[in-house]
Enzyme design. Structure first.
Site, PDB file in Angstrom:
ATOM      1  N   LYS A  43     -45.441 -21.927  33.742  1.00 23.97           N
ATOM      2  CA  LYS A  43     -45.924 -22.652  32.434  1.00 23.97           C
ATOM      3  C   LYS A  43     -44.802 -22.390  31.290  1.00 23.97           C
ATOM      4  O   LYS A  43     -43.895 -21.459  31.238  1.00 23.97           O
ATOM      5  CB  LYS A  43     -47.098 -21.888  31.846  1.00 23.97           C
ATOM      6  CG  LYS A  43     -47.604 -22.022  30.454  1.00 23.97           C
ATOM      7  CD  LYS A  43     -48.023 -23.627  30.055  1.00 23.97           C
ATOM      8  CE  LYS A  43     -48.169 -23.851  28.730  1.00 23.97           C
ATOM      9  NZ  LYS A  43     -48.672 -25.387  28.533  1.00 23.97           N
ATOM     10  N   MET A  69     -52.495 -28.729  24.252  1.00 22.08           N
ATOM     11  CA  MET A  69     -52.629 -27.218  24.578  1.00 22.08           C
ATOM     12  C   MET A  69     -51.933 -26.665  23.534  1.00 22.08           C
ATOM     13  O   MET A  69     -52.435 -25.505  23.170  1.00 22.08           O
ATOM     14  CB  MET A  69     -52.006 -26.955  25.979  1.00 22.08           C
ATOM     15  CG  MET A  69     -52.813 -27.684  27.020  1.00 22.08           C
ATOM     16  SD  MET A  69     -54.306 -27.395  27.327  1.00 22.08           S
ATOM     17  CE  MET A  69     -54.363 -25.525  27.944  1.00 22.08           C
ATOM     18  N   GLY A  70     -50.821 -26.973  22.915  1.00 22.53           N
ATOM     19  CA  GLY A  70     -49.847 -26.331  21.987  1.00 22.53           C
ATOM     20  C   GLY A  70     -49.196 -25.122  22.427  1.00 22.53           C
ATOM     21  O   GLY A  70     -49.243 -24.095  21.808  1.00 22.53           O
ATOM     22  N   CYS A 130     -42.177 -31.661  25.055  1.00 19.12           N
ATOM     23  CA  CYS A 130     -43.869 -31.165  24.578  1.00 19.12           C
ATOM     24  C   CYS A 130     -44.036 -31.939  23.370  1.00 19.12           C
ATOM     25  O   CYS A 130     -43.550 -31.959  22.428  1.00 19.12           O
ATOM     26  CB  CYS A 130     -43.861 -29.679  24.494  1.00 19.12           C
ATOM     27  SG  CYS A 130     -45.661 -29.315  23.937  1.00 19.12           S
ATOM     28  N   ASN A 193     -42.876 -36.228  31.254  1.00 21.71           N
ATOM     29  CA  ASN A 193     -44.048 -35.323  30.919  1.00 21.71           C
ATOM     30  C   ASN A 193     -45.124 -36.365  30.251  1.00 21.71           C
ATOM     31  O   ASN A 193     -44.769 -37.541  30.786  1.00 21.71           O
ATOM     32  CB  ASN A 193     -43.482 -34.849  29.375  1.00 21.71           C
ATOM     33  CG  ASN A 193     -44.108 -33.517  29.234  1.00 21.71           C
ATOM     34  OD1 ASN A 193     -45.360 -33.467  29.262  1.00 21.71           O
ATOM     35  ND2 ASN A 193     -43.367 -32.379  28.638  1.00 21.71           N
ATOM     36  N   GLY A 250     -48.928 -39.630  37.596  1.00 23.94           N
ATOM     37  CA  GLY A 250     -49.903 -40.507  38.242  1.00 23.94           C
ATOM     38  C   GLY A 250     -49.838 -40.208  39.654  1.00 23.94           C
ATOM     39  O   GLY A 250     -50.102 -40.985  40.701  1.00 23.94           O
TER      40      GLY A 250
END
Ligand code: DHB
Length: 311
Positions: A43, A69-70, A130, A193, A250
């Protein structure tokens, strides 16, 4: 064989999780390591541990997923300590340590310093994309800042790393990011991403489906395959040949994996579908991809990697 060559290593197969899915703690990482995936990534870590955004913050959709998610994570020290142990126990099976930043430029630099000063010598995936930190733009959409950051990191960083990129949508942007990345000895790029800041509306209630950011979130899954393939292909056509590509976006079936490889990917990450299906996805993808190779008379990924035909 599905063996995948990537930065001088040979992995049993090209499949791994996409960061964020099934990689929050040691237990999940152990499960990934024991699965049929060829590798795995942790992560995205920030300097300090974080709880992340309020829930609901990840929702499965019929054609994919939306998340904000942050950056919930256990902090860089946790993942680094675990990575050093894994590296010592299994020096010949490399994996990826994902590092991000919550506070921006300076934290990216200090996080990389932390890794440089540690005993970890393996691969790092520097997450420049992100989309879920309120008030913070995605680093890799700012080409000048990205170049500045890489300049700063290469002043002290001597271990192998690559960058996780957001999707780009214009040829000028493909050219620009490739120009920046080709100035540096980075080992890989990961395209892509999530497609940032999509909005999904629930038909029954006329309401958004995730709480953070008024419902805006990163889109993954079937929705994004054409965008992911375009980014893998466009970057493969522009980057130095020494820079390998991880294809992400995908991948639900062996056919999706095959298409990413045709576009020039060397490793393949699975996010949304891993979240939906669980770790069994890796065995299924291996079986489906192998069947495609056999049907086409290929004996290895090298026979077709990057060899997409055009009209
Ligand atoms: C998060 C989402 C991302 O797409 C990413 O690259 C890093 C973190 C998140 O919301 O936690």
């Amino acid at each position: 064989t599905l063996q995948a060559t990537f930065y001088g290593h040979t992995f049993d197969n090209p499949f791994m999780n996409a960061s964020g899915v099934h990689c929050m703690d040691k237990t999940e990482l152990d499960e990934l390591a024991a699965s049929a995936s060829g590798s795995f990534v942790t992560k995205s870590a920030t300097a300090d541990s974080r709880d992340g955004n309020p829930e609901p913050r990840y929702i499965n959709l019929e054609l994919g997923s939306i998340n904000s998610m942050g950056l919930p994570n256990l902090g860089l020290a946790y993942y680094l300590e675990d990575a050093i142990k894994r590296q010592a126990a299994n020096p010949d099976t490399p994996f990826f340590l994902s590092v991000a930043s919550y506070k921006g430029f300076d934290e990216y630099v200090s996080n990389m310093k932390h890794i440089q000063e540690s005993d970890y010598t393996g691969l790092v995936e520097l997450n420049l994309s992100c989309p879920n930190v309120p008030g913070k733009p995605q680093m890799a959409y700012d080409f000048e800042d990205t170049e500045k950051l890489l300049n700063e990191i290469f002043k002290f960083y001597t271990k192998p790393f690559g960058v996780k990129l957001p999707p780009y949508f214009d040829f000028m942007h493909f050219d620009k990011i490739a120009d920046v990345l080709n100035k540096f000895d980075i080992k890989f790029v990961n395209c892509v991403n999530s497609v940032g800041n999509g909005l999904y509306i629930d038909e029954a209630t006329d309401t958004v489906v995730i709480k953070p950011k008024g419902g805006f979130g990163g889109i993954g899954g079937e929705y994004i395959k054409p965008t992911a393939l375009a980014n893998v292909r466009a970057l493969r056509q522009r980057l130095n040949p020494s820079i390998d590509i991880i294809g992400t976006g995908g991948i639900l079936t062996g056919r999706d994996a095959y298409e990413h490889l045709l576009c020039g990917a060397s490793m393949l990450q699975v996010g949304t579908q891993l979240h939906k299906e669980g770790l069994g996805v890796f065995e299924r993808l291996n079986t489906e991809l192998l069947a495609i190779l056999e049907a086409k008379g290929y004996t290895s990924i090298a026979d077709f990697k990057g060899k997409l035909a055009t009209l």
